[in-house]
Scaffold this motif. Sequence first.
Motif, PDB file in Angstrom:
ATOM      1  N   ASP A 114     -21.360 -11.606 -10.417  1.00  0.00           N
ATOM      2  CA  ASP A 114     -22.137 -12.700  -9.827  1.00  0.00           C
ATOM      3  C   ASP A 114     -23.375 -12.123  -9.134  1.00  0.00           C
ATOM      4  O   ASP A 114     -23.356 -10.990  -8.642  1.00  0.00           O
ATOM      5  CB  ASP A 114     -21.318 -13.458  -8.782  1.00  0.00           C
ATOM      6  CG  ASP A 114     -20.115 -14.184  -9.359  1.00  0.00           C
ATOM      7  OD1 ASP A 114     -20.043 -14.316 -10.591  1.00  0.00           O
ATOM      8  OD2 ASP A 114     -19.258 -14.617  -8.569  1.00  0.00           O
ATOM      9  N   THR A 152     -23.006 -17.548 -10.543  1.00  0.00           N
ATOM     10  CA  THR A 152     -21.594 -17.173 -10.386  1.00  0.00           C
ATOM     11  C   THR A 152     -20.885 -17.047 -11.725  1.00  0.00           C
ATOM     12  O   THR A 152     -19.739 -17.453 -11.881  1.00  0.00           O
ATOM     13  CB  THR A 152     -20.878 -18.198  -9.494  1.00  0.00           C
ATOM     14  OG1 THR A 152     -21.088 -19.518 -10.025  1.00  0.00           O
ATOM     15  CG2 THR A 152     -21.396 -18.139  -8.079  1.00  0.00           C
ATOM     16  N   LYS A 166     -15.863 -19.587  -9.154  1.00  0.00           N
ATOM     17  CA  LYS A 166     -16.198 -19.127  -7.812  1.00  0.00           C
ATOM     18  C   LYS A 166     -14.923 -18.843  -7.016  1.00  0.00           C
ATOM     19  O   LYS A 166     -14.280 -19.776  -6.517  1.00  0.00           O
ATOM     20  CB  LYS A 166     -17.048 -20.180  -7.095  1.00  0.00           C
ATOM     21  CG  LYS A 166     -18.348 -20.495  -7.811  1.00  0.00           C
ATOM     22  CD  LYS A 166     -19.094 -21.668  -7.184  1.00  0.00           C
ATOM     23  CE  LYS A 166     -19.712 -21.307  -5.855  1.00  0.00           C
ATOM     24  NZ  LYS A 166     -20.650 -22.363  -5.390  1.00  0.00           N
ATOM     25  N   THR A 172     -24.229 -23.859  -7.315  1.00  0.00           N
ATOM     26  CA  THR A 172     -23.583 -23.079  -8.370  1.00  0.00           C
ATOM     27  C   THR A 172     -24.487 -23.045  -9.588  1.00  0.00           C
ATOM     28  O   THR A 172     -24.972 -24.090 -10.036  1.00  0.00           O
ATOM     29  CB  THR A 172     -22.231 -23.690  -8.768  1.00  0.00           C
ATOM     30  OG1 THR A 172     -21.386 -23.738  -7.616  1.00  0.00           O
ATOM     31  CG2 THR A 172     -21.569 -22.869  -9.855  1.00  0.00           C
ATOM     32  N   VAL A 228     -18.134 -15.746  -2.450  1.00  0.00           N
ATOM     33  CA  VAL A 228     -19.339 -16.315  -3.058  1.00  0.00           C
ATOM     34  C   VAL A 228     -20.493 -16.239  -2.071  1.00  0.00           C
ATOM     35  O   VAL A 228     -20.315 -16.267  -0.848  1.00  0.00           O
ATOM     36  CB  VAL A 228     -19.119 -17.771  -3.515  1.00  0.00           C
ATOM     37  CG1 VAL A 228     -18.099 -17.837  -4.620  1.00  0.00           C
ATOM     38  CG2 VAL A 228     -18.715 -18.651  -2.344  1.00  0.00           C
TER      39      VAL A 228
END
Length: 509
Positions: free
Chosen positions: A475, A480, A422, A433, A427
């Motif tokens: 992503d 991600t 990330k 995540t 992000v």
Amino acid sequence: MPFAPESLLSGVHRTFPKGTRFFYRTAFRLPEGFRKARVLLHFGAVDQLADVWLNGAHLGSHAGGYDAFSFDVTDCLREENTLIVRAVDDLDHCLPYGKQRRGRGGMWYTPVSGVWQTVWMESVSERYIRGLRIDTGAGWASLDTGDASLSGTVTVQTPEGAMRLPLEKGAARAELKTPRLWSPEDPYLYEFTIETAEDRVESYFALRTLEIRQVKGVPRLCLNGKPYFFNGLLDQGYWSDGLFTPAVPECYAQDILAAKRLGYNVLRKHIKLEPEQFYYDCDRLGMIVMQDMVNNGRYSFARDTALATIGLKRLPDRLIPRSRKTRRNFYEAMEKTVARLRSHPCVCYWTIFNEGWGQFDSTAAYRRLKALDATRFIDSASGWFCGGKTDVESQHVYFKPYRFKPASRPVMLTEFGGYSYKPEGHVFNGKRTYGYRLFSRQEEYRRALETLYREEILPAVPRGLCGAVYTQLSDVEDETNGLLSYDRRVVKADEAAMQAIAREMSGAL
């Protein structure tokens, strides 16, 4: 338009409860000299149900969020016109819906509602060219309008000069004595024009062949008569600002070129269909597309993920209970997908079902797809639950090292990797995540990625591995594990290192 109301670019940027009705209204005048004999109104895609009115007249309805539709609006037109579209998207699982979910998170993404592709009009003659089917081989191209009443002239531009052919009974065939074959390394396109008494269209074709051959004792996927390593990335087709729709059409080419700079020659378009612009860019820039059908049916974690995780990957699917309506809708969508994309040379590989989700009677689905298009490779069950007819042995490996096993069919690793890194400030969700192996530093991430290819993928190539699709291109929200950040501003992998690995894999065939 066409940004979905859930997207940032729409200016609305929120999700909506089940039962919401979306209304679009616009007024327009046709430009001077625009009208010929007939006027057509086209919709690229409206998710999921659409009703359309022009000047109070109901033009019709359409079901399905990924395919194009159109209406002849000639008799409804006035000097001042009002167009109204009503869209409903309750994520009906009987219809294809892909990876959309209201409770987004992990591998499920923000849903998209309403108009998400271009709406446009064209004016045509009474006897216009309504369609075009293109079939090609190593040195020939067949062009068929589907209308046997049409005659005229076809002009093909070749490296040796223009070639003029008669259009007879709506069709023509070009024979190329010194053909230039299409490949990601040389994506050559033959441009041509069809002219009839009342219409003129421009298009292109490419010459390439796909076949399965035994090479050095193992089955190989071959492009233009030679074994070819399909080095790919999973491509979800989501954008941080527009969701299903990029901010500008040039974004498609930017993604394709980013993948090529990383050494990849394949994008697996995962459970989504794109506008024609994407496939045209893949044709002209040289990117093979492995095209998934868009899933419908309900996803079951226990059946579609847990069983495979513990090793049960070969279960009979002929009697899996799917409603007749769900099966019928899946087949109808598959037929529309093939009809729309079969003339694109970049599309080399069809995936019917993915990891059991929505799967039913894969042998019957394979036979139906083969009847529609016998010129491309068909992966009936990408990942697992494969016990029926298919062209390839398709595997997904995430939570353990990949160990190649020879098979009677060409072996494809159609998903693997999924490493997560990330980059700060780039992000979607700083708290959650989703990935299959997590890294906090880019240097560590790059070393692990390169080690994965060199220690697990590269040694399998000379033994018979025909292609590998890494998860993934970019992503997507919580997920991600892309080589690019969701906003496409950060390239996580090292381009030079990945290009070197790609060359070694291609040379190891």
